[in-house]
Design a protein around this motif. Structure first.
Motif, PDB file in Angstrom:
ATOM      1  N   GLN A   1       2.990   2.874  -9.573  1.00  0.00           N
ATOM      2  CA  GLN A   1       3.810   2.577  -8.397  1.00  0.00           C
ATOM      3  C   GLN A   1       2.925   2.673  -7.165  1.00  0.00           C
TER       4      GLN A   1
ATOM      5  N   ARG B   1      13.398  -3.175  -3.214  1.00  0.00           N
ATOM      6  CA  ARG B   1      12.434  -4.234  -3.476  1.00  0.00           C
ATOM      7  C   ARG B   1      13.017  -5.314  -4.388  1.00  0.00           C
ATOM      8  N   ARG B   2      13.962  -4.965  -5.239  1.00  0.00           N
ATOM      9  CA  ARG B   2      14.572  -5.968  -6.116  1.00  0.00           C
ATOM     10  C   ARG B   2      15.195  -7.111  -5.316  1.00  0.00           C
TER      11      ARG B   2
ATOM     12  N   GLU C   1       2.449  -7.223  -8.164  1.00  0.00           N
ATOM     13  CA  GLU C   1       3.601  -7.099  -9.067  1.00  0.00           C
ATOM     14  C   GLU C   1       3.559  -8.128 -10.189  1.00  0.00           C
TER      15      GLU C   1
ATOM     16  N   GLN D   1      11.920  -9.314  -4.492  1.00  0.00           N
ATOM     17  CA  GLN D   1      10.743  -9.290  -5.364  1.00  0.00           C
ATOM     18  C   GLN D   1      10.304 -10.678  -5.821  1.00  0.00           C
TER      19      GLN D   1
ATOM     20  N   SER E   1      11.470  -0.015   2.100  1.00  0.00           N
ATOM     21  CA  SER E   1      12.334   0.356   0.974  1.00  0.00           C
ATOM     22  C   SER E   1      13.506   1.200   1.470  1.00  0.00           C
TER      23      SER E   1
ATOM     24  N   GLU F   1       5.293  -1.384  -9.742  1.00  0.00           N
ATOM     25  CA  GLU F   1       6.347  -1.404  -8.726  1.00  0.00           C
ATOM     26  C   GLU F   1       5.712  -1.122  -7.372  1.00  0.00           C
TER      27      GLU F   1
ATOM     28  N   ALA G   1       7.525   2.102 -15.159  1.00  0.00           N
ATOM     29  CA  ALA G   1       6.394   1.331 -14.658  1.00  0.00           C
ATOM     30  C   ALA G   1       5.091   2.051 -14.968  1.00  0.00           C
TER      31      ALA G   1
ATOM     32  N   TYR H   1       6.549  -0.165  -3.135  1.00  0.00           N
ATOM     33  CA  TYR H   1       7.496   0.373  -2.169  1.00  0.00           C
ATOM     34  C   TYR H   1       6.905   0.192  -0.775  1.00  0.00           C
TER      35      TYR H   1
END
Length: 876
Positions: free
Chosen positions: A395, A728-729, A412, A732, A744, A418, A392, A420
């Motif tokens: 962050q 986060r995935r 994002e 997201q 996170s 990214e 990335a 968190y």
């Protein structure tokens, strides 16, 4: 188990054995146990979310609801209008309501055909009120009298009421009202935070002794009443004991009696409780409060003693039960008389059990399950990115606050970034002291205590000049206050300050954005704050209670802990931005409530700067590298602050950047205006307004923040509903509508479950407090809210009242939870905690954390988990 709950259980066991002649029981223990019915109340300048029912978590939510209904006539389940509004908005799936009804019927034992019971309950669930014409019908009352033998005496004990309230109910004399008025007066005098021109004499001796010295001269009492206190005890505990004895309160009922008095003014009592927890010198303040209150009660009602005794039992009224079957069961009175005795009794039993509390509970559960189902479907339908991806560009570590979610989502989408989430104090238990200030303040959640102090410093010659300029500004404010309080000077003050204040008023009213910016720029230009350094290294100062700065081991510990808590231990971007959060509003008593709901109004910017500076230290990185946390040389940590009222990111600490970090920083600066604009557009669309003055969302947001007549500069944490602990995935690609706390978490890096336990013990507890404060202020605004902001009175620097003689209001104003007088904005749902981890992790958590297990089991929050294969499990 908490000290309060342990003590409560101990006293519950003893209570059954006590009689008026039983052995002495320590009154301080009784007071501590009784304090479970209230919650500590912080001053509004350091506003912190509070769970009003933290002392009740040992029992179920429904048990607490019934107790509060019986004791104070306070309903804590959503009322019919809230439920119907949610149903109209599509927030309640009636299939879930039917499922909840079937679960309830399955555990009932009633001698009725299932179809008959179902039809009655479904009709009752419409929540329409029984017609008053029916309830007042003479024929119905005659029928109820005939059937009175079918129902036993009501086995439930009636709540114990203060004798002053009993007298008021019996005679109509406003004794309880007068008692509250006296207590409000004395509490304001004692607790005043240097706002009054004259302070309470003998205040340093404590609340009871100051009252005891002055009550002899109180003109609000008659001569006879003052004489009754002439030889009253000098010590609070002795006075409380004597007052209870004079009122003939049996020891077996003393705790209930104290609870009833604490609930009469839970705001002022809550402030006394908070003060008693801050220092050992005032540890008995709540006992003193009760000693004053019950002593005052005795002198007010003494001529009327003894009062008629309260009935402990009464025949359960059958009128509303029979009316329920006539209205919802489609029956007639003639049909009732044709039923057998067993059939009549079965119907009355069902109507008694399926009361309003149960009906509201089923609706709330269906509402909550609908939201859970919608969240599950949203998360499960999104495709997840592969773990294999490019580095990335930057962050961002944000606070878990729900207001960060929309901004993170926009950020994002804007670039290769990214985000968190972790608690916004970033694990730093510090007290901060800004440049030029002699006072430090805690910068961490109020459930924790600071362990270190961090100061800003600058070269001596710059500091001295800055302090002089700052002192000048403070002196003008102090002089203005003194002139207002001085009899002669106050006559001259309007002539001197009138023109300037008139210009300010016109500017703030007509062009609030421009006026606010101009005032801020003038102040900044005058103060000219120099660049500062932080006292990160341990300093030996004997005059301070807390150590200043950190040792090398402590620096490593806090950096390691923060990186692990946010799940950032590898694949570092060239630029890592630690984002605290704060807010900005004008003429707003609740300004601190918009900064951080956990940290007593402290913004997270200072903590973000401290953590970023620690992460940049080469020695810290060397030690972390030996532990497997490799931070690349070109990675630079910077600090920023997310201003939630404006949805903008302000950088507050930017050290020398590497080439890669500089490129990332420039790209962020280019993209941030668009991110801010999009986030503001989404947020402002939810705010009620008479019409936007500008088409630019950023300009409109600035006006909201600067307008001193704006009662709703932002929604704060309204509509919060869930807390998701996971990568986060997982979320997201989801539009969570700013309703979810996002922390996170990577279970694969938490083999022993320590990180998960810390998240539950800290951030989840604070989020639950926030959730229940918004909940309480919505479902019972008259008791747990604070009314209309436009009619509030800020008193003594402590908090707000309605008028000049109300309880100290402990909750949120209706502008924080209501869109209008008729339309609610906040959805009163109990917090849903979602954990992304294998099932055994959650089982281990429940086994090792009995307090959390109890909250889930008793319905104070809800729990769900998602295993590595994406399967959901609902634990409550």
């Amino acid at each position: 188990m908490t000290v309060t709950s342990t003590l409560t259980e101990k006293l519950n066991l003893q209570k059954e054995k006590l009689t008026p002649d039983a052995p002495h029981l320590d009154l301080n223990d009784l007071v501590k146990a009784a304090s479970r019915v209230i919650a500590p109340l912080w001053p509004i300048a350091t506003f912190a979310a509070r769970n009003p029912w933290m002392g009740f978590e040992g029992q179920t939510f429904e048990q607490t609801a019934r107790w509060l209904k019986d004791t104070r006539d306070v309903e804590i389940y959503p009322c019919a209008s809230l439920i119907h509004a949610a149903q109209k908005r599509g927030e309640v799936d009636e299939d879930f309501l039917e499922m909840a009804l079937q679960r309830w019927l399955d555990v009932q034992s009633v001698d009725l055909p299932l179809g008959v019971a179902e039809r009655f309950c479904r009709a009752a669930l419409k929540l329409d009120e029984l017609p008053s014409v029916l309830l007042e019908s003479p024929e119905l009352k005659i029928l109820a009298e005939k059937l009175s033998a079918l129902m036993p005496q009501n086995p439930e004990k009636h709540p114990l009421k203060p004798l002053s309230l009993c007298l008021e109910e019996q005679s109509g004399e406003k004794v309880a009202h007068a008692l509250d008025h006296h207590m409000i007066k004395w509490c304001k005098l004692f607790l005043d935070e240097s706002q009054a021109a004259w302070s309470l004499p003998n205040r340093e001796e404590g609340f009871y002794r100051a009252w005891r010295r002055l009550i002899q001269y109180d003109p609000a009492l008659s001569y006879t009443q003052r004489q009754r206190l002439k030889d009253w005890p000098q010590e609070a505990e002795t006075a409380l004991k004597k007052a209870l004895s004079a009122l003939k309160i049996p020891q077996s009922e003393m705790r209930d009696y104290l609870e009833a008095h604490l609930l009469a003014l839970p705001g002022w009592a809550g402030m006394m409780l908070w003060r008693s927890q801050q220092s050992t010198q005032e540890s008995s303040l709540l006992t003193e409060y009760l000693a004053v209150r019950i002593s005052m009660e005795w002198i007010l009602i003494k001529p009327h003693l003894p009062l008629l005794k309260q009935k402990s039992e009464e025949q359960l009224s059958l009128v509303p039960l029979i009316a329920a079957w006539i209205h919802w069961g489609d029956m007639t009175m003639e049909a009732w008389e044709k039923l057998s005795v067993l059939e009549q009794k079965a119907r009355l039993t069902l109507a008694r059990r399926f009361d309003e509390t149960v009906r509201r509970r089923l609706w709330l559960e269906a509402w909550e399950q609908t939201y859970t189902d919608q969240l599950m479907k949203m998360i499960s339908s999104k495709k997840r990115e592969s773990d294999q991806k490019k580095r990335a560009l930057a962050q961002f570590a944000f606070c878990i606050d729900v207001r960060s979610e929309p901004f993170r989502r926009k950020l994002e989408k804007a670039g290769p970034f990214e985000t968190y989430g972790m608690a916004g104090f970033f694990g730093l238990p510090i007290m901060t002291c800004e440049l030029g200030s002699k006072h430090a303040h805690s910068s961490l959640p109020v459930i924790l205590k600071p362990q270190y102090q961090v100061k800003e410093s600058s070269p001596e010659f710059e500091l001295k000049s800055y302090q002089q300029r700052r002192q000048t500004v403070n002196s003008f404010g102090y002089m203005f206050k003194m002139m207002k309080q001085n009899l002669l000077a106050s006559l001259l003050l309007p002539e001197v300050s009138g023109p300037l204040l008139c210009l300010q008023m016109l500017g703030r009213s007509l062009v609030p954005r421009s006026a606010g910016q101009m005032i801020r720029k003038l102040r900044k230009a005058w103060l000219r704050k120099p660049s500062t350094e932080l006292s990160l290294n341990r300093e030996n100062h004997l005059e301070t209670e807390l150590p200043i700065g950190f040792s090398e081991e402590e620096k490593v510990h806090f950096v390691r802990q923060a990186l692990k808590m946010m799940g950032l231990t590898n694949h570092f971007a060239p630029l890592v931005v630690i984002c605290g959060h704060g807010s900005h509003s004008t003429n707003n008593p609740y300004a601190a409530a918009l900064d951080c709901g956990a940290c007593g109004g402290a913004s997270g910017g200072f903590n973000a700067r401290v953590l970023a500076a620690l992460c940049n230290l080469p020695k810290i990185r060397e030690i972390l590298a030996t532990e497997g946390i490799l931070i690349p040389e070109d990675t630079v940590f910077v600090a920023a602050e997310h201003i939630t009222t404006l949805d903008e990111l302000r950088f507050i600490y930017v050290p020398e950047l590497s080439d890669a970090a500089q490129a990332a920083f420039q790209q962020i600066q280019t993209l941030l205006p668009k991110v801010s604009q999009d986030a503001n557009a989404e947020r402002l669309s939810q705010l009620p307004s008479l019409g936007f003055r500008s088409k630019d969302p950023r300009v409109e947001a600035q006006r909201f923040a600067e307008d001193w007549s704006e009662v709703r500069p932002e929604w704060g944490l309204a509509r919060n509903a869930a807390f998701i602990i996971g990568h986060r995935r997982l979320t997201q690609e989801c539009n969570l509508e700013g309703r979810v706390f996002l922390h996170s978490y990577d279970w694969q890096k938490d083999q022993d479950g320590t990180l998960l336990s810390n998240i539950i013990a800290g951030p989840v507890t604070v989020a639950q407090w926030i959730n229940l404060q918004y909940y309480a202020s919505t479902v019972a605004p008259h008791y747990y809210g604070s009314g209309n902001k436009a009619t509030q009175t800020v008193t003594g620097g402590l908090g707000v009242m309605q008028g000049n003689a109300s309880d100290l209001l402990s909750g949120l104003p209706w502008q924080s939870v209501m869109r209008s007088d008729q339309e609610v904005y906040h959805a009163p749902l109990r917090l849903l905690v979602v954990i992304q981890a294998p099932q055994e992790y959650v089982e281990r958590l429940m086994d090792h954390d009995p307090a959390f297990h109890r909250k889930v089991q008793n319905g104070w929050l809800r729990l769900a988990s998602i295993d590595p294969e994406g399967h959901w499990k609902i634990w409550s």
